[in-house]
Design a protein around this motif. Sequence first.
Motif, PDB file in Angstrom:
ATOM      1  N   ARG A  69     -38.207 -26.792 -20.609  1.00 24.95           N
ATOM      2  CA  ARG A  69     -39.648 -26.562 -20.653  1.00 24.95           C
ATOM      3  C   ARG A  69     -40.265 -27.082 -19.370  1.00 24.95           C
ATOM      4  O   ARG A  69     -40.025 -28.225 -18.978  1.00 24.95           O
ATOM      5  CB  ARG A  69     -40.289 -27.263 -21.863  1.00 24.95           C
ATOM      6  N   CYS A 104     -25.927 -19.484 -22.279  1.00 29.50           N
ATOM      7  CA  CYS A 104     -27.164 -19.557 -23.053  1.00 29.50           C
ATOM      8  C   CYS A 104     -26.928 -18.945 -24.425  1.00 29.50           C
ATOM      9  O   CYS A 104     -26.144 -18.005 -24.568  1.00 29.50           O
ATOM     10  CB  CYS A 104     -28.290 -18.825 -22.335  1.00 29.50           C
ATOM     11  N   ARG A 153     -30.699 -31.452 -26.643  1.00 32.55           N
ATOM     12  CA  ARG A 153     -30.850 -31.094 -28.056  1.00 32.55           C
ATOM     13  C   ARG A 153     -29.694 -31.653 -28.883  1.00 32.55           C
ATOM     14  O   ARG A 153     -29.883 -32.138 -29.991  1.00 32.55           O
ATOM     15  CB  ARG A 153     -30.909 -29.560 -28.165  1.00 32.55           C
ATOM     16  N   ASN A 205     -34.335 -20.426 -20.848  1.00 34.58           N
ATOM     17  CA  ASN A 205     -34.971 -20.717 -22.132  1.00 34.58           C
ATOM     18  C   ASN A 205     -35.546 -19.484 -22.821  1.00 34.58           C
ATOM     19  O   ASN A 205     -36.159 -19.593 -23.882  1.00 34.58           O
ATOM     20  CB  ASN A 205     -36.068 -21.777 -21.972  1.00 34.58           C
ATOM     21  N   THR A 249     -32.684 -27.832 -24.108  1.00 37.38           N
ATOM     22  CA  THR A 249     -33.821 -26.927 -24.063  1.00 37.38           C
ATOM     23  C   THR A 249     -34.565 -27.191 -22.758  1.00 37.38           C
ATOM     24  O   THR A 249     -34.564 -28.315 -22.241  1.00 37.38           O
ATOM     25  CB  THR A 249     -34.762 -27.128 -25.263  1.00 37.38           C
ATOM     26  N   THR A 285     -31.170 -21.708 -25.903  1.00 38.58           N
ATOM     27  CA  THR A 285     -30.691 -22.995 -25.440  1.00 38.58           C
ATOM     28  C   THR A 285     -29.830 -22.777 -24.200  1.00 38.58           C
ATOM     29  O   THR A 285     -29.252 -21.703 -24.004  1.00 38.58           O
ATOM     30  CB  THR A 285     -29.866 -23.732 -26.505  1.00 38.58           C
ATOM     31  N   LEU A 315     -32.000 -18.594 -29.855  1.00 41.38           N
ATOM     32  CA  LEU A 315     -32.492 -19.397 -30.962  1.00 41.38           C
ATOM     33  C   LEU A 315     -33.133 -18.495 -32.005  1.00 41.38           C
ATOM     34  O   LEU A 315     -33.744 -17.481 -31.662  1.00 41.38           O
ATOM     35  CB  LEU A 315     -33.530 -20.404 -30.467  1.00 41.38           C
TER      36      LEU A 315
END
Length: 233
Positions: A199, A162, A206, A105, A197, A171, A165
Amino acid sequence: MNRTGIIRTATITGVAAALSLAAIVPALAAPQASPLSNPLAAPAADPVTTVADLDGDGEIERVSAQLTGDNDQVISATVNGSFTSIHLGADSSVPLEAPRVADLNGDGRAELIVAQSVGANTTFFTALHYDGRNLSQVVDEHSKPLFVAEGGGVAAHLGYQCTPLNGGGRTFEVVASEADDVSAEPLTYSGTRTVYTLRDGALTTRSSLPITSRPVTDPVLGADAATCAQTGS
């Protein structure tokens, strides 16, 4: 279409389930007692190592992977003086791979991509993150451990990458597709590209983009694991 036994799915978790990954790679979920604590257990193989910044503080940690029993490996690291480890399934029929160092991320904290099953054309991985105290598996929206497939030979095109962004971060994108007809020339693939995404060790979808009869050179099938590398790793 000429089906090849690789099942098209909406997400890579589905691919793993469809190919009975749980049966191929035992001991995926629950931690196990280490064979190192059993005096009757077979000697453990030498560890393989890499380095990563697990907590994003700019200090590098040494990460070890060690085969500790039949189809079992332990991943361990010491972060700020605190030792953490986790047992995962492994493919003891092939040499153990050091975890890949990634930042899924773009937050500066490394995730670890760990191989669990190695086939002739396809390798299955799970992902680990450091939560500030322990290493644990990255999970999907259903709290199930993430499994990612890479490879597939001509019958399938599987992988991850990946993408930056705008404004920072990344992402994490997973491609799961199969050949429409393995005898066709040129080959085309259909499946999905799912964009996540990440976290706090959990993935959120997404978007999910259908792939329909695209050549492998089409950008929608792009899957470059190197794009997920942690900066400086």
